[in-house]
Structure formats: C-alpha cells, structure tokens
Design an enzyme around this catalytic site. Structure first.
Site, PDB file in Angstrom:
ATOM      1  CB  SER A   1      -0.649   0.007   0.885  1.00 34.72           C
ATOM      2  OG  SER A   1      -1.732   1.562   1.632  1.00 34.72           O
TER       3      SER A   1
ATOM      4  CG  MET B   1     -11.353  -1.765   4.764  1.00 33.36           C
ATOM      5  SD  MET B   1      -9.540  -1.083   4.380  1.00 33.36           S
ATOM      6  CE  MET B   1      -8.451  -0.825   5.832  1.00 33.36           C
TER       7      MET B   1
ATOM      8  CG  MET C   1      -8.209   7.511   2.180  1.00 35.83           C
ATOM      9  SD  MET C   1      -7.119   7.353   3.926  1.00 35.83           S
ATOM     10  CE  MET C   1      -6.130   5.903   3.890  1.00 35.83           C
TER      11      MET C   1
ATOM     12  CG  MET D   1     -11.194   4.332   2.068  1.00 37.00           C
ATOM     13  SD  MET D   1      -9.763   3.198   2.836  1.00 37.00           S
ATOM     14  CE  MET D   1      -8.476   4.140   1.243  1.00 37.00           C
TER      15      MET D   1
ATOM     16  CG  HIS E   1      -9.712   0.666  -0.352  1.00 34.72           C
ATOM     17  ND1 HIS E   1      -8.651   0.259   0.718  1.00 34.72           N
ATOM     18  CD2 HIS E   1     -10.444   0.974  -0.133  1.00 34.72           C
ATOM     19  CE1 HIS E   1      -9.592   0.444   1.364  1.00 34.72           C
ATOM     20  NE2 HIS E   1     -11.146   0.750   0.863  1.00 34.72           N
TER      21      HIS E   1
ATOM     22  CG  ASP F   1      -6.343  -2.134   3.685  1.00 37.73           C
ATOM     23  OD1 ASP F   1      -5.286  -2.110   3.676  1.00 37.73           O
ATOM     24  OD2 ASP F   1      -6.517  -1.875   2.354  1.00 37.73           O
TER      25      ASP F   1
ATOM     26  CG  ASP G   1      -4.671   2.567   1.083  1.00 35.02           C
ATOM     27  OD1 ASP G   1      -6.031   1.825   0.414  1.00 35.02           O
ATOM     28  OD2 ASP G   1      -4.190   2.744   1.193  1.00 35.02           O
TER      29      ASP G   1
ATOM     30  CG  HIS H   1      -3.975  -1.426  -1.658  1.00 39.21           C
ATOM     31  ND1 HIS H   1      -4.725  -1.603  -1.653  1.00 39.21           N
ATOM     32  CD2 HIS H   1      -4.648  -0.816  -0.483  1.00 39.21           C
ATOM     33  CE1 HIS H   1      -6.034  -1.660  -1.216  1.00 39.21           C
ATOM     34  NE2 HIS H   1      -5.407  -0.676  -0.530  1.00 39.21           N
TER      35      HIS H   1
HETATM   36  C1  DX5 Z   1      -5.915   1.918   5.529  1.00 37.60           C
HETATM   37  C2  DX5 Z   1      -5.781   1.823   4.046  1.00 37.60           C
HETATM   38  C3  DX5 Z   1      -4.786   0.280   4.242  1.00 37.60           C
HETATM   39  C4  DX5 Z   1      -3.281   1.074   4.197  1.00 37.60           C
HETATM   40  C5  DX5 Z   1      -3.385   0.021   5.337  1.00 37.60           C
HETATM   41  O1  DX5 Z   1      -7.253   2.929   5.325  1.00 37.60           O
HETATM   42  O2  DX5 Z   1      -6.702   1.350   3.153  1.00 37.60           O
HETATM   43  O3  DX5 Z   1      -4.263   0.374   2.636  1.00 37.60           O
HETATM   44  O4  DX5 Z   1      -2.115   1.905   4.000  1.00 37.60           O
HETATM   45  O5  DX5 Z   1      -1.565   0.607   6.570  1.00 37.60           O
HETATM   46  P1  DX5 Z   1      -0.576  -0.588   7.072  1.00 37.60           P
HETATM   47  O6  DX5 Z   1      -0.092  -1.816   6.014  1.00 37.60           O
HETATM   48  O7  DX5 Z   1       0.186  -0.149   7.885  1.00 37.60           O
HETATM   49  O8  DX5 Z   1      -1.663  -1.284   7.971  1.00 37.60           O
HETATM   50 ZN    ZN Z   2      -6.290   0.068   1.345  1.00 30.03          ZN
END
Ligand code: DX5
Ligand code: ZN
Length: 213
Positions: free
Chosen positions: A6, A133, A33, A64, A62, A171, A31, A29
């Site tokens: 990620s 999650m 947001m 969010m 992903h 994740d 993310d 991956h």
């Molecule tokens: C959190 C993300 C994850 C995050 C995981 O909202 O969706 O993908 O990067 O990070 P770690 O592996 O550090 O928990």
């Molecule tokens: Zn994620």
C-alpha cells in the site's frame, strides 16, 4: 497469494522510486481518501495516471470516498486494474459493480470492521474482489482487528460452497504474524503498508508475507 504493497506508507515526494522498490509484488494497492468517508485525504486520479507508465503492476485502487460513482470512471481512465468501493456508502451496490465490470476491470467491495460480512451475501456472485478492512479505514500503522479472521473464513467457506470466483483480500495491520493467520483463514490478497515500506529490505518483507513466515 498476492501481496499488495500500500503506497499510503511510501514517501509521497518520491512515489515513482518508491514503487520501484516493491516491484517484487505483482499488485500495488492505492488508497484514495476524501476527508469525508474517512478522516484523511490522499490523492486523486492524476497521481494514479502519473504512476501508470512507471509500473507493470496490477493497480488495486481502494476508494474510501463517500460518492464513488462520481470518480470511478476517472480512476479507471487513469489506469486502475481493479476498483474497490465501500459497502457502507452505496445505495445500489449492484449498479456500481455492474458499471465497473462493464469497463472491463475487476470490481470489489470493502467493508469496515463494524460491518457484518453477511451483508455481502446477495452480492457474492457479482464480486471479483472482497476487501476485508482489518483496521478502521483512514490511516496506516494500526493494529490488526482479530475479528476480521472470522469474516475471511466466512468468505472462504461461501466461496467453496457456491463456487464463487471472488478473491478474498485483507487490508490493515498485516505483518508476518497476522499474514499467516489471514492466509490460514483463506485470504488470497494481503494488503500491507507499513510492514513493507518500513522494512529495511522491502523485497524480503514481501517474500516473508507471501510465504507466511
Ligand atoms: C487504511 C488503508 C490501508 C493502509 C494499511 O485505510 O486502506 O491500505 O495503507 O496500512 P498498514 O499496512 O500500515 O496497516
Ligand atoms: Zn486500502
């Protein structure tokens, strides 16, 4: 077993070089947001588009974000290979999945830790990816929530019972120990941010996660 580093945990000032260090993994991956669905902001489709020519990896995006339909096409045009949206913000999940699949890429749904996995039951036949999650979405570096293992196991059982084709992804809080627990429960994709990007040798970290030791 797919490992999906990620890039949330990468150095954003050097993203291109950072993804070069994790090319051992065939997924990446990403993310996204919006500061609304989750209390944090990351990047938009322009960043995905800028990274695309520099990587052959499968871009696992992903979302969010509160209103994913507004941005799905932009993230597909930018080069995503899979788009995962959150169950909690969808009024009509079937419509969203159909839209993503009609564009020729993989469609996934993610659920937050407090969402029971059986809400996905009516959608299982239409999913390419299910993302559990295992931390509260929004930030990297949090502790793995153990109850996620039961959700993975439930999905794995359903998959066998009904011949479903979705991949089970997890994740949040994935490091060597939790990776092994997730693999044993039936996970097929492990998303990991801090345990890969904070490792002194990222290739070794990826290999250790993949083999569960
Ligand atoms: C959190 C993300 C994850 C995050 C995981 O909202 O969706 O993908 O990067 O990070 P770690 O592996 O550090 O928990
Ligand atoms: Zn994620």
């Amino acid at each position: 077993m797919k490992i999906a580093p990620s890039i949330l945990a990468a150095d954003f000032a050097r993203l291109k070089d950072e993804i070069d260090t994790v090319k051992e993994a065939d997924w990446l991956h990403i993310d996204i947001m919006d500061g609304h669905f989750v209390p944090n902001l990351t990047m938009g489709p322009n960043v995905v588009k800028a990274l695309r020519p520099h990587s052959k990896q499968f871009f696992d995006t992903h979302l969010m974000i509160h209103d994913p339909m507004r941005f799905i096409d932009a993230f597909i045009d930018a080069g995503s290979d899979a788009i995962t949206v959150h169950y909690e913000c969808l009024n009509n999940p079937q419509k969203v999945l159909k839209h993503i699949k009609a564009r020729g890429i993989m469609a996934g749904i993610s659920i937050k830790p407090e969402t029971p996995v059986d809400v996905l039951e009516p959608l299982l036949g239409e999913l390419d990816l299910v993302l559990i999650m295992s931390v509260e979405p929004g930030f990297g570096g949090q502790a793995f929530i153990e109850a996620s293992l039961d959700k993975i196991q439930w999905l794995a059982n359903k998959k066998v019972d009904a011949n479903h084709t979705y991949r089970i992804s997890v994740d949040g809080g994935i490091h060597e120990k939790t990776a092994l627990q997730c693999i044993n429960a039936g996970a097929e994709v492990l998303v990991a941010g801090s345990s890969i990007f904070n490792a002194s040798n990222r290739s070794h970290a990826i290999r250790r996660l993949r083999h569960g030791r």
